[in-house]
Write a protein that holds these residues in place. Structure first.
Motif, PDB file in Angstrom:
ATOM      1  N   THR A 129      11.128  -3.333  20.405  1.00 31.79           N
ATOM      2  CA  THR A 129      10.989  -4.353  19.359  1.00 31.79           C
ATOM      3  C   THR A 129      10.371  -3.774  18.083  1.00 31.79           C
ATOM      4  OG1 THR A 129       8.831  -5.107  20.163  1.00 31.79           O
ATOM      5  CG2 THR A 129      10.793  -6.203  21.056  1.00 31.79           C
ATOM      6  N   SER A 130       9.685  -2.623  18.199  1.00 30.81           N
ATOM      7  CA  SER A 130       9.113  -1.983  17.008  1.00 30.81           C
ATOM      8  C   SER A 130      10.209  -1.488  16.071  1.00 30.81           C
ATOM      9  CB  SER A 130       8.184  -0.833  17.406  1.00 30.81           C
ATOM     10  OG  SER A 130       8.934   0.242  17.949  1.00 30.81           O
ATOM     11  N   LEU A 131      11.434  -1.397  16.560  1.00 25.22           N
ATOM     12  CA  LEU A 131      12.570  -0.941  15.750  1.00 25.22           C
ATOM     13  C   LEU A 131      13.376  -2.099  15.146  1.00 25.22           C
ATOM     14  CD1 LEU A 131      13.955   1.867  18.097  1.00 25.22           C
ATOM     15  CD2 LEU A 131      12.545   2.145  16.048  1.00 25.22           C
ATOM     16  N   ASP A 132      13.051  -3.324  15.528  1.00 20.41           N
ATOM     17  CA  ASP A 132      13.865  -4.478  15.102  1.00 20.41           C
ATOM     18  C   ASP A 132      14.115  -4.534  13.595  1.00 20.41           C
ATOM     19  OD1 ASP A 132      14.034  -5.213  17.753  1.00 20.41           O
ATOM     20  OD2 ASP A 132      12.955  -7.107  17.529  1.00 20.41           O
ATOM     21  N   ASN A 133      13.046  -4.391  12.781  1.00 16.16           N
ATOM     22  CA  ASN A 133      13.211  -4.494  11.329  1.00 16.16           C
ATOM     23  C   ASN A 133      14.083  -3.386  10.752  1.00 16.16           C
ATOM     24  OD1 ASN A 133      11.924  -6.902  10.844  1.00 16.16           O
ATOM     25  ND2 ASN A 133       9.911  -5.952  10.576  1.00 16.16           N
ATOM     26  N   GLY A 134      14.047  -2.223  11.336  1.00 20.01           N
ATOM     27  CA  GLY A 134      14.920  -1.144  10.884  1.00 20.01           C
ATOM     28  C   GLY A 134      16.366  -1.372  11.318  1.00 20.01           C
ATOM     29  N   ILE A 135      16.524  -1.866  12.535  1.00 24.31           N
ATOM     30  CA  ILE A 135      17.864  -2.110  13.081  1.00 24.31           C
ATOM     31  C   ILE A 135      18.581  -3.212  12.302  1.00 24.31           C
ATOM     32  CG2 ILE A 135      19.145  -2.892  15.123  1.00 24.31           C
ATOM     33  CD1 ILE A 135      17.995  -0.111  15.477  1.00 24.31           C
ATOM     34  N   ASN A 136      17.869  -4.320  12.008  1.00 28.09           N
ATOM     35  CA  ASN A 136      18.521  -5.442  11.321  1.00 28.09           C
ATOM     36  C   ASN A 136      18.358  -5.401   9.804  1.00 28.09           C
ATOM     37  OD1 ASN A 136      15.963  -6.451  10.717  1.00 28.09           O
ATOM     38  ND2 ASN A 136      16.081  -8.149  12.163  1.00 28.09           N
ATOM     39  N   GLY A 137      17.867  -4.280   9.277  1.00 28.37           N
ATOM     40  CA  GLY A 137      17.738  -4.133   7.831  1.00 28.37           C
ATOM     41  C   GLY A 137      16.658  -5.017   7.228  1.00 28.37           C
ATOM     42  N   GLY A 138      15.701  -5.454   8.043  1.00 27.67           N
ATOM     43  CA  GLY A 138      14.620  -6.281   7.546  1.00 27.67           C
ATOM     44  C   GLY A 138      15.008  -7.731   7.312  1.00 27.67           C
ATOM     45  N   THR A 139      16.132  -8.135   7.862  1.00 27.05           N
ATOM     46  CA  THR A 139      16.580  -9.527   7.718  1.00 27.05           C
ATOM     47  C   THR A 139      16.011 -10.368   8.862  1.00 27.05           C
ATOM     48  OG1 THR A 139      18.568  -9.227   9.065  1.00 27.05           O
ATOM     49  CG2 THR A 139      18.759  -8.707   6.711  1.00 27.05           C
ATOM     50  N   ALA A 140      16.330 -11.640   8.845  1.00 29.09           N
ATOM     51  CA  ALA A 140      15.903 -12.538   9.930  1.00 29.09           C
ATOM     52  C   ALA A 140      16.892 -12.532  11.094  1.00 29.09           C
ATOM     53  CB  ALA A 140      15.746 -13.951   9.390  1.00 29.09           C
ATOM     54  N   ASP A 141      17.900 -11.668  11.026  1.00 31.52           N
ATOM     55  CA  ASP A 141      18.898 -11.612  12.101  1.00 31.52           C
ATOM     56  C   ASP A 141      18.232 -11.217  13.416  1.00 31.52           C
ATOM     57  OD1 ASP A 141      20.872 -12.322  10.300  1.00 31.52           O
ATOM     58  OD2 ASP A 141      21.492 -10.259   9.924  1.00 31.52           O
ATOM     59  N   VAL A 142      18.674 -11.851  14.498  1.00 35.89           N
ATOM     60  CA  VAL A 142      18.087 -11.669  15.822  1.00 35.89           C
ATOM     61  C   VAL A 142      18.572 -10.356  16.440  1.00 35.89           C
ATOM     62  CG1 VAL A 142      17.935 -12.655  18.151  1.00 35.89           C
ATOM     63  CG2 VAL A 142      17.974 -14.164  16.148  1.00 35.89           C
ATOM     64  N   VAL A 143      17.649  -9.594  17.021  1.00 33.20           N
ATOM     65  CA  VAL A 143      17.983  -8.341  17.702  1.00 33.20           C
ATOM     66  C   VAL A 143      17.761  -8.546  19.197  1.00 33.20           C
ATOM     67  CG1 VAL A 143      17.450  -5.885  17.950  1.00 33.20           C
ATOM     68  CG2 VAL A 143      17.304  -6.983  15.688  1.00 33.20           C
ATOM     69  N   THR A 144      18.797  -8.267  19.981  1.00 30.66           N
ATOM     70  CA  THR A 144      18.738  -8.353  21.439  1.00 30.66           C
ATOM     71  C   THR A 144      19.098  -6.977  21.987  1.00 30.66           C
ATOM     72  OG1 THR A 144      19.575 -10.611  21.207  1.00 30.66           O
ATOM     73  CG2 THR A 144      19.490  -9.716  23.423  1.00 30.66           C
ATOM     74  N   TRP A 145      18.417  -6.553  23.038  1.00 34.10           N
ATOM     75  CA  TRP A 145      18.546  -5.183  23.535  1.00 34.10           C
ATOM     76  C   TRP A 145      19.348  -5.121  24.834  1.00 34.10           C
ATOM     77  CZ3 TRP A 145      17.190  -1.139  20.612  1.00 34.10           C
ATOM     78  CH2 TRP A 145      16.418  -1.413  19.489  1.00 34.10           C
ATOM     79  N   PHE A 146      20.180  -4.034  24.942  1.00 33.04           N
ATOM     80  CA  PHE A 146      21.063  -3.848  26.094  1.00 33.04           C
ATOM     81  C   PHE A 146      21.115  -2.381  26.506  1.00 33.04           C
ATOM     82  CE2 PHE A 146      22.381  -7.693  23.999  1.00 33.04           C
ATOM     83  CZ  PHE A 146      22.633  -8.561  25.038  1.00 33.04           C
ATOM     84  N   THR A 147      21.489  -2.163  27.759  1.00 28.69           N
ATOM     85  CA  THR A 147      21.597  -0.798  28.292  1.00 28.69           C
ATOM     86  C   THR A 147      22.980  -0.198  28.094  1.00 28.69           C
ATOM     87  OG1 THR A 147      22.223  -1.676  30.458  1.00 28.69           O
ATOM     88  CG2 THR A 147      19.863  -1.234  30.078  1.00 28.69           C
ATOM     89  N   ASP A 148      23.953  -1.002  27.662  1.00 30.93           N
ATOM     90  CA  ASP A 148      25.331  -0.519  27.560  1.00 30.93           C
ATOM     91  C   ASP A 148      25.980  -1.006  26.258  1.00 30.93           C
ATOM     92  OD1 ASP A 148      25.172  -3.167  28.704  1.00 30.93           O
ATOM     93  OD2 ASP A 148      27.346  -3.015  28.970  1.00 30.93           O
ATOM     94  N   PRO A 149      26.986  -0.271  25.768  1.00 29.68           N
ATOM     95  CA  PRO A 149      27.636  -0.646  24.504  1.00 29.68           C
ATOM     96  C   PRO A 149      28.413  -1.957  24.587  1.00 29.68           C
ATOM     97  CG  PRO A 149      28.725   1.263  25.454  1.00 29.68           C
ATOM     98  CD  PRO A 149      27.517   0.994  26.290  1.00 29.68           C
ATOM     99  N   ALA A 150      28.793  -2.391  25.781  1.00 32.91           N
ATOM    100  CA  ALA A 150      29.504  -3.666  25.942  1.00 32.91           C
ATOM    101  C   ALA A 150      28.537  -4.854  25.901  1.00 32.91           C
ATOM    102  CB  ALA A 150      30.294  -3.681  27.245  1.00 32.91           C
ATOM    103  N   THR A 151      27.263  -4.567  25.823  1.00 29.26           N
ATOM    104  CA  THR A 151      26.167  -5.557  25.781  1.00 29.26           C
ATOM    105  C   THR A 151      26.226  -6.535  26.953  1.00 29.26           C
ATOM    106  OG1 THR A 151      27.306  -7.068  24.247  1.00 29.26           O
ATOM    107  CG2 THR A 151      25.910  -5.361  23.261  1.00 29.26           C
TER     108      THR A 151
END
Length: 194
Positions: A129-151
């Motif tokens: 979750t410490s990467l959320d703001n970098g992953i979503n570009g600092g937007t309010a978009d929700v970040v959900t984490w998965f172990t595989d590319p098919a999510t």
């Protein structure tokens, strides 16, 4: 002598009403980030357009209804207006409805990486979750984490995810449009010095 004669003839006219044709819109997420294109299934709107009647719906990409859409079930387009002609098979009466096609952009999803020292058995506990703001570009978009590319393999505790070196995937979803995109995140467990 010519005598003029008047004959009364009853004439009945039947006025058929136009079939139902309701204007509407259809929004889709763009298929590839920045493409502003999506594949629309226009036929999914037939019952909305014709009011749930059995009236036929024919699709066109111009207001004059002279250019028919060959494959309305898989129509590739950007933001546009298309036209649905609703025709009653019994009366042959028809009416046209305007349909607005809307493309929603994919959310920002940036790749990331995180490295920690080995906490034992070549594993470490990562706070994804410490990467959320970098992953979503600092937007309010929700970040959900998965172990595989098919999510499909959800990470239940992304704040305390214990693993060895691996790749995980962040699904970024816009709460308004529900459009989503995936970013790859590389996790590295560095060995302790000997």
């Amino acid at each position: 002598v010519y005598k003029r004669q008047t004959v009364n003839i009853d004439v009945n006219f039947t006025i058929d009403s136009l079939p139902t044709s309701a204007p509407t819109s259809l929004a889709m997420c763009e298929e590839l980030a920045g493409s502003n294109l999506a594949t629309f299934d226009l036929t999914s709107l037939d019952n909305t357009i014709n009011g749930g009647t059995a009236d036929a719906v024919t699709w066109f990409d111009d207001a004059a209804t002279s250019s028919s859409i060959g494959f309305p079930g898989a129509y590739i387009s950007g933001n546009a207006t298309v036209y649905a002609v609703v025709t009653n098979a019994t009366t042959s009466c028809s009416d046209t409805a305007e349909v607005t096609l809307i493309i929603n952009s994919l959310p920002s999803s940036n790749q990331g990486a995180l490295a920690l020292c080995d906490e034992g058995s070549s594993q470490a506990t990562f706070d994804l979750t410490s990467l959320d703001n970098g992953i979503n570009g600092g937007t309010a978009d929700v970040v959900t984490w998965f172990t595989d590319p098919a999510t499909t393999g959800s990470i239940a505790t992304p704040g305390t995810y214990t693993t060895g070196s691996t790749t995980v995937y962040a699904l970024v979803t816009n709460a308004t449009t529900l459009c989503s995109d995936t970013a790859e995140v590389i996790l590295t467990v560095n060995p302790l010095p000997t």
